[in-house]
Design a protein around this motif. Structure first.
Motif, PDB file in Angstrom:
ATOM      1  N   PRO A   1       0.845  -1.203   0.000  1.00  9.59           N
ATOM      2  CA  PRO A   1       0.000   0.000   0.000  1.00  9.59           C
ATOM      3  C   PRO A   1       0.882   1.256   0.000  1.00  9.59           C
ATOM      4  O   PRO A   1       1.937   1.271   0.660  1.00  9.59           O
ATOM      5  N   VAL A   2       0.457   2.307  -0.729  1.00 11.16           N
ATOM      6  CA  VAL A   2       1.358   3.462  -0.914  1.00 11.16           C
ATOM      7  C   VAL A   2       1.810   4.088   0.403  1.00 11.16           C
ATOM      8  O   VAL A   2       2.923   4.604   0.488  1.00 11.16           O
ATOM      9  N   GLY A   3       0.993   4.011   1.433  1.00  4.25           N
ATOM     10  CA  GLY A   3       1.366   4.594   2.725  1.00  4.25           C
ATOM     11  C   GLY A   3       2.529   3.888   3.392  1.00  4.25           C
ATOM     12  O   GLY A   3       3.119   4.414   4.343  1.00  4.25           O
ATOM     13  N   ALA A   4       2.878   2.697   2.914  1.00  4.30           N
ATOM     14  CA  ALA A   4       3.983   1.931   3.520  1.00  4.30           C
ATOM     15  C   ALA A   4       5.289   2.125   2.742  1.00  4.30           C
ATOM     16  O   ALA A   4       6.304   1.504   3.067  1.00  4.30           O
ATOM     17  N   SER A   5       5.287   2.991   1.719  1.00  5.02           N
ATOM     18  CA  SER A   5       6.460   3.125   0.843  1.00  5.02           C
ATOM     19  C   SER A   5       7.700   3.600   1.593  1.00  5.02           C
ATOM     20  O   SER A   5       8.807   3.098   1.359  1.00  5.02           O
ATOM     21  N   GLU A   6       7.531   4.564   2.473  1.00  4.08           N
ATOM     22  CA  GLU A   6       8.717   5.111   3.142  1.00  4.08           C
ATOM     23  C   GLU A   6       9.366   4.070   4.060  1.00  4.08           C
ATOM     24  O   GLU A   6      10.583   3.903   4.057  1.00  4.08           O
TER      25      GLU A   6
ATOM     26  N   VAL B   1       4.677   8.679  -3.411  1.00  2.00           N
ATOM     27  CA  VAL B   1       5.641   7.568  -3.346  1.00  2.00           C
ATOM     28  C   VAL B   1       7.059   8.090  -3.580  1.00  2.00           C
ATOM     29  O   VAL B   1       8.000   7.702  -2.881  1.00  2.00           O
ATOM     30  N   ILE B   2       7.197   9.012  -4.532  1.00  2.20           N
ATOM     31  CA  ILE B   2       8.526   9.579  -4.802  1.00  2.20           C
ATOM     32  C   ILE B   2       9.028  10.331  -3.552  1.00  2.20           C
ATOM     33  O   ILE B   2      10.161  10.149  -3.122  1.00  2.20           O
ATOM     34  N   ALA B   3       8.135  11.145  -2.965  1.00  2.00           N
ATOM     35  CA  ALA B   3       8.538  11.911  -1.766  1.00  2.00           C
ATOM     36  C   ALA B   3       8.928  10.967  -0.635  1.00  2.00           C
ATOM     37  O   ALA B   3       9.842  11.262   0.150  1.00  2.00           O
ATOM     38  N   GLN B   4       8.268   9.823  -0.540  1.00  2.00           N
ATOM     39  CA  GLN B   4       8.572   8.889   0.546  1.00  2.00           C
ATOM     40  C   GLN B   4       9.839   8.070   0.291  1.00  2.00           C
ATOM     41  O   GLN B   4      10.576   7.760   1.219  1.00  2.00           O
TER      42      GLN B   4
ATOM     43  N   MET C   1      16.955   6.505  -1.258  1.00  2.00           N
ATOM     44  CA  MET C   1      17.626   5.681  -2.266  1.00  2.00           C
ATOM     45  C   MET C   1      19.085   6.097  -2.424  1.00  2.00           C
ATOM     46  O   MET C   1      19.385   7.272  -2.630  1.00  2.00           O
ATOM     47  N   PRO C   2      20.023   5.137  -2.346  1.00  2.00           N
ATOM     48  CA  PRO C   2      21.440   5.476  -2.536  1.00  2.00           C
ATOM     49  C   PRO C   2      21.672   6.008  -3.954  1.00  2.00           C
ATOM     50  O   PRO C   2      20.932   5.667  -4.872  1.00  2.00           O
ATOM     51  N   GLU C   3      22.717   6.828  -4.111  1.00  2.00           N
ATOM     52  CA  GLU C   3      23.078   7.430  -5.408  1.00  2.00           C
ATOM     53  C   GLU C   3      23.273   6.386  -6.502  1.00  2.00           C
ATOM     54  O   GLU C   3      22.955   6.635  -7.659  1.00  2.00           O
ATOM     55  N   ASN C   4      23.838   5.230  -6.110  1.00  2.00           N
ATOM     56  CA  ASN C   4      24.250   4.266  -7.144  1.00  2.00           C
ATOM     57  C   ASN C   4      23.167   3.252  -7.526  1.00  2.00           C
ATOM     58  O   ASN C   4      23.447   2.239  -8.129  1.00  2.00           O
ATOM     59  N   VAL C   5      21.900   3.497  -7.147  1.00  2.00           N
ATOM     60  CA  VAL C   5      20.812   2.629  -7.647  1.00  2.00           C
ATOM     61  C   VAL C   5      19.862   3.483  -8.482  1.00  2.00           C
ATOM     62  O   VAL C   5      19.836   4.704  -8.365  1.00  2.00           O
ATOM     63  N   HIS C   6      19.116   2.819  -9.353  1.00  2.00           N
ATOM     64  CA  HIS C   6      18.183   3.528 -10.228  1.00  2.00           C
ATOM     65  C   HIS C   6      16.768   3.372  -9.668  1.00  2.00           C
ATOM     66  O   HIS C   6      16.222   2.274  -9.692  1.00  2.00           O
ATOM     67  N   PHE C   7      16.234   4.471  -9.179  1.00  2.00           N
ATOM     68  CA  PHE C   7      14.866   4.441  -8.653  1.00  2.00           C
ATOM     69  C   PHE C   7      13.921   4.941  -9.746  1.00  2.00           C
ATOM     70  O   PHE C   7      14.016   6.091 -10.176  1.00  2.00           O
ATOM     71  N   ILE C   8      13.026   4.052 -10.211  1.00  2.00           N
ATOM     72  CA  ILE C   8      12.107   4.407 -11.301  1.00  2.00           C
ATOM     73  C   ILE C   8      10.674   4.093 -10.865  1.00  2.00           C
ATOM     74  O   ILE C   8      10.244   2.938 -10.908  1.00  2.00           O
ATOM     75  N   PRO C   9       9.914   5.110 -10.439  1.00  2.37           N
ATOM     76  CA  PRO C   9       8.544   4.845  -9.994  1.00  2.37           C
ATOM     77  C   PRO C   9       7.668   4.403 -11.168  1.00  2.37           C
ATOM     78  O   PRO C   9       7.813   4.909 -12.284  1.00  2.37           O
ATOM     79  N   GLY C  10       6.759   3.460 -10.900  1.00  2.00           N
ATOM     80  CA  GLY C  10       5.889   2.957 -11.966  1.00  2.00           C
ATOM     81  C   GLY C  10       4.499   2.638 -11.428  1.00  2.00           C
ATOM     82  O   GLY C  10       4.289   2.552 -10.214  1.00  2.00           O
TER      83      GLY C  10
END
Ligand code: NAP
Length: 308
Positions: free
Chosen positions: A74-79, A105-108, A113-122
């Motif tokens: 659930p989106v509320g658990a993203s952080e 989700v992005i704000a949470q 996210m560490p610099e060296n990983v690719h975070f891509i929300p979908g």
């Protein structure tokens, strides 16, 4: 076999997570699926269903050495999930999610996210009113849209890799910014669910019509709202709280338009009513033409004489 990732970690194994598991396995998209969920009961069920190769209640443990991580909670658990997994992500890994709201989700997640990983929300625009690991099935994403809302500076190669993954599941991929996504989804998904929850709630509260009458005569239209109103309460509570502004904006527009219709009914303005109902009928035709539904009457429900 079409191995796209060496190890995929599925964080959350409800309707969406388990549907992903079925398809990843069926299409041979990875060498190893790691399943993580917070409760021992859900994990046990996922194991009974054979959804993964390894199982854990620790998200942090699950993401170790994974090159694709898909968060389906659930989106509320993203952080809290982002905080839990951040320390164990391998460099170069792609972290994505399937949440129904994107700016929140992005704000949470992004700050963790560490610099060296690719975070891509979908967000795959596919689902049913069911939840839990038993609800998933292969082919859920076939012919459906998946919307990416990439953040500034996203690596093109990582985007292409993730796009390839969703296309392998049969999805069509679109990209837009998170705020726009949240507005579009407020009208096409969030408002319809809120209206359905509300109308079913109203029927439940009525004093002049009994509950047994509502159920007995539901095929007159009411039952089509009950499918949406049976959707998971946790998921939809979180959607309401995490797309608040866009939902309130659409609700305001909706209330104005409803007042217009109410007035037309009160004053017997048949031409206004007819014009609106004609316009809306055309929308249904466009949806069928776009391949987003079938043209079968009554949403394709079987009828008594169909078998004869
Ligand atoms: P679901 O069937 O209810 O499954 C939820 C999963 O998240 C379960 O594994 C559950 O674990 C876990 N979870 C629940 N609360 C959590 C928490 N506070 N912290 C960590 N994990 C938690 O949900 P779903 O329908 O798959 O939805 C998952 C995501 O997909 C949501 O963000 C939703 O917005 C999005 N989405 C849903 C649909 C749809 O039609 N359902 C469509 C598109 C996108 P336990 O069972 O172990 O507690």
């Amino acid at each position: 076999m079409n191995v796209l990732f060496d190890r995929i970690a599925l964080i959350g194994i409800g309707l969406i997570g388990s549907s992903l598991a079925h398809d990843i396995r069926r299409l041979g998209l990875t060498k190893e699926i790691v399943v993580a969920t917070r409760s021992a009961d859900t994990l046990k069920r996922a194991e009974e269903l054979g959804l993964g190769d390894r199982y854990t209640t620790s998200s942090a443990e699950a993401v170790k050495h994974a090159d694709l991580i898909i968060v389906s909670v659930p989106v509320g658990a993203s952080e809290s999930v982002a905080k839990e997994i951040a320390g164990n992500l391998q460099p170069g890994a792609i972290v994505t999610d399937v949440g129904s709201t994107k700016a929140s989700v992005i704000a949470q997640m992004q700050p963790h996210m560490p610099e060296n990983v690719h975070f891509i929300p979908g967000h795959p625009l596919a689902g049913t009113e069911k939840s839990g690991p038993d609800a998933g099935f292969p082919g859920l994403f076939e012919g459906r849209w998946c919307i990416f809302t990439p953040v500034a500076g996203t690596d093109e190669k990582a985007l292409k890799r993730l796009r390839g993954f969703w296309e392998a599941l049969g999805s069509k991929v679109d990209e837009m910014d998170a705020e726009h996504h949240d507005k579009v989804l407020a009208i096409v998904s969030h408002l319809p669910h809120i209206i359905a929850y509300n109308i079913v709630g109203t029927a439940d509260d009525l004093e002049t019509v009994t509950e047994s009458e509502v159920i007995k005569y539901s095929a007159s239209g009411f039952r089509d709202f009950t499918r949406l109103a049976a959707s998971d309460p946790t998921m939809w509570r979180d959607v309401c709280l995490h797309n608040r502004d866009a939902i309130l904006e659409m609700l305001a527009r909706f209330s104005e338009d409803l007042a217009y219709l109410q007035r037309a009914i009160r004053w017997g303005e048949g031409d206004k009513i007819f014009e609106l109902f004609t316009r809306t009928r055309a929308i249904r035709r466009s949806i069928v033409q776009a391949g987003q539904d079938v043209d079968a009457p009554d949403f394709g429900r079987p009828h008594a004489l169909d078998k004869k």
